[in-house]
Design an enzyme around this catalytic site. Structure first.
Site, PDB file in Angstrom:
ATOM      1  N   GLU A 244       0.811  -1.224   0.000  1.00  0.00           N
ATOM      2  CA  GLU A 244       0.000   0.000   0.000  1.00  0.00           C
ATOM      3  C   GLU A 244       0.848   1.280   0.000  1.00  0.00           C
ATOM      4  O   GLU A 244       0.658   2.165   0.835  1.00  0.00           O
ATOM      5  CB  GLU A 244      -0.958  -0.015   1.199  1.00  0.00           C
ATOM      6  N   ASP A 298      -1.384  -3.956  -3.092  1.00  0.00           N
ATOM      7  CA  ASP A 298      -2.109  -2.707  -2.862  1.00  0.00           C
ATOM      8  C   ASP A 298      -3.601  -2.909  -3.089  1.00  0.00           C
ATOM      9  O   ASP A 298      -4.029  -3.895  -3.712  1.00  0.00           O
ATOM     10  CB  ASP A 298      -1.593  -1.594  -3.776  1.00  0.00           C
ATOM     11  N   GLU A 369      -6.460 -10.331  -1.438  1.00  0.00           N
ATOM     12  CA  GLU A 369      -7.341 -10.121  -0.288  1.00  0.00           C
ATOM     13  C   GLU A 369      -8.773  -9.948  -0.797  1.00  0.00           C
ATOM     14  O   GLU A 369      -9.227  -8.839  -1.032  1.00  0.00           O
ATOM     15  CB  GLU A 369      -6.916  -8.880   0.507  1.00  0.00           C
TER      16      GLU A 369
END
Length: 459
Positions: A244, A298, A369
């Site tokens: 990120e 990210d 994710e």
């Protein structure tokens, strides 16, 4: 042998699709043109349990959803699942779970169900395409949850236990390996590969690591990466090196220029070392572990401008690395695409466009994710609710569309990781985003992942 395996897969599918019908060894043997004795022997040799016991366990497990989420009385549920009378169902239920159907309805206990023997990660739909993973954390080390991981997933990412704040809270190389090692070792002992998450992160990083002079902060970065990646060398073969780093809400002017100006400047690493910390982190990781696959990870990569900035960064770092070292291998070899979606804002075309863009990087892609929430973004565990039929159907539809899309891009995708097993323990529990509910009962979303074609057009 291959034919027997094919038959058993079809038998399991037949059982799963007929839990409310009269299914038994005799009817199954007729369906697949084999003797009942031979089928029962083959089933027991393969799965270490009788076919009758498995069918009964699956019927009892499936009936839990009706007990918790329907207004049917116990007698009607018993008959629906093929029990000849209510008392036989109650006795079987108590023997299996330790309490009666009525007690479950009153007390809402956590139930350890018997999952289907055909885990979707291992079905022909995915086993030749990509890994299907789950997170693991302290709660999921409990055997009830870990059993679901073993049954349904073939890759694991520790949710928090490998983040810097949990591994080292003190300056000078004092590491807290014990629990992280326990998670990694147990997972590997069960034949499940581990993806490392994460080495460099703007969050969950001890304050001391980025304090002091620029030289001290850079030494801390390099020493930490080297120590951790070396400690797990041979056990963890892929790592999120940087997580990120890009800002949100980038403008067209920003993404058309230098990618370094698109980085988030509130990161303590950026404040200490400037934009070069990203490349420094990857070069350090490569030097410490030449054989490990290094990822950038990210969120929000479905948005075109952020996706463009990340592509620029990866191409620039990889080209410079190859030019300065003479290597033909990329430095950043993987892109982790966080995929936290909400049913209200789901845009399949946007996601498809980003995936197509990322394939041009010629690196490994992972859906790192994945969850699909039915509510606005709200963090915290234990906020799950009983889902409406509409929300459950829309969520299943989105999961089905996503997994059909991932199959289209399977040549590029290494892994699809679910960011949570069950709704109650999810970081976004208010949106019921997972495949299992709080009682570990598979939801429509689970069935949609198992059989996306069936749910792709149902809303």
């Amino acid at each position: 042998m291959r034919n027997q395996k094919d038959v058993l897969e079809k038998v399991l599918d037949k059982i799963e699709n007929n839990l409310k019908n009269d299914v038994n060894a005799d009817s199954l043997s007729d369906d697949f043109s084999m003797s009942s004795v031979h089928l029962q022997r083959l089933f027991k040799q393969t799965f270490k349990q009788s076919i009758g016991a498995y069918i009964r366990s699956r019927k009892l497990s499936a009936s839990i959803a009706d007990l918790l989420y329907s207004n049917l009385n116990v007698q009607d549920i018993a008959l629906e699942y093929g029990f000849s009378f209510e008392q036989a169902y109650i006795l079987s239920f108590r023997r299996k779970f330790g309490f009666t159907p009525g007690e479950l309805r009153r007390n809402r206990q956590l139930v350890k169900i018997t999952p289907p023997l055909t885990p979707f990660a291992q079905t022909s739909m995915y086993k030749n395409h990509f890994l299907v993973g789950s997170i693991i954390n302290d709660k999921y080390m409990d055997e009830t949850y870990f059993g679901i991981i073993k049954s349904h997933f073939n890759a694991v990412t520790p949710e928090n236990n490998l983040k810097p704040l949990l591994l080292t809270s003190n300056r000078g190389g004092a590491y807290n390996w014990t629990y992280a090692d326990k998670i990694v070792n147990r997972t590997l002992e069960n034949g499940i590969p581990v993806h490392g998450h994460v080495l460099v992160y703007h969050d969950m990083t001890p304050e001391w690591m980025t304090k002091g002079t620029k030289t001290e902060a850079e030494d801390n970065l390099k020493n930490y990466i080297t120590d951790v990646i070396t400690h797990y060398n041979g056990r963890i073969n892929s790592w999120d090196v940087v997580n990120e780093a890009m800002r949100d809400n980038l403008t067209a002017a920003e993404t058309s220029g230098d990618w370094k100006k698109c980085l988030r400047t509130d990161s303590s690493w950026h404040k200490a070392l400037g934009a070069n910390y990203v490349e420094t982190a990857f070069r350090t990781a490569r030097e410490a572990a030449p054989d490990v696959t290094l990822y950038y990870n990210d969120y929000g990569l479905e948005y075109p401008r952020k996706a463009d900035a990340v592509c620029k960064m990866i191409n620039d770092i990889n080209n410079r690395y190859k030019n300065t070292t003479g290597q033909t291998r990329n430095l950043i070899e993987g892109l982790g695409i966080q995929s936290h979606y909400q049913i209200k804002y789901f845009d399949e075309n946007q996601i498809r466009s980003s995936l197509k863009k990322f394939t041009a990087l010629n690196i490994e892609l992972s859906i790192s994710e994945l969850d699909v929430a039915t509510a606005e973004h709200e963090t915290g565990e234990g906020k799950d609710i009983v889902m409406s039929e509409h929300d459950a159907a829309v969520q299943a539809f989105i999961y089905a569309r996503l997994f059909r899309l991932y199959r289209e891009y399977a040549a590029y995708i290494k892994r699809v990781t679910m960011w949570g097993i069950d709704d109650y323990n999810s970081w976004l529990s208010a949106g019921n985003p997972c495949l299992f509910d709080r009682y570990l009962i598979p939801k429509k979303a689970f069935n949609a992942v198992f059989n996306p074609e069936k749910y792709c057009d149902i809303v």
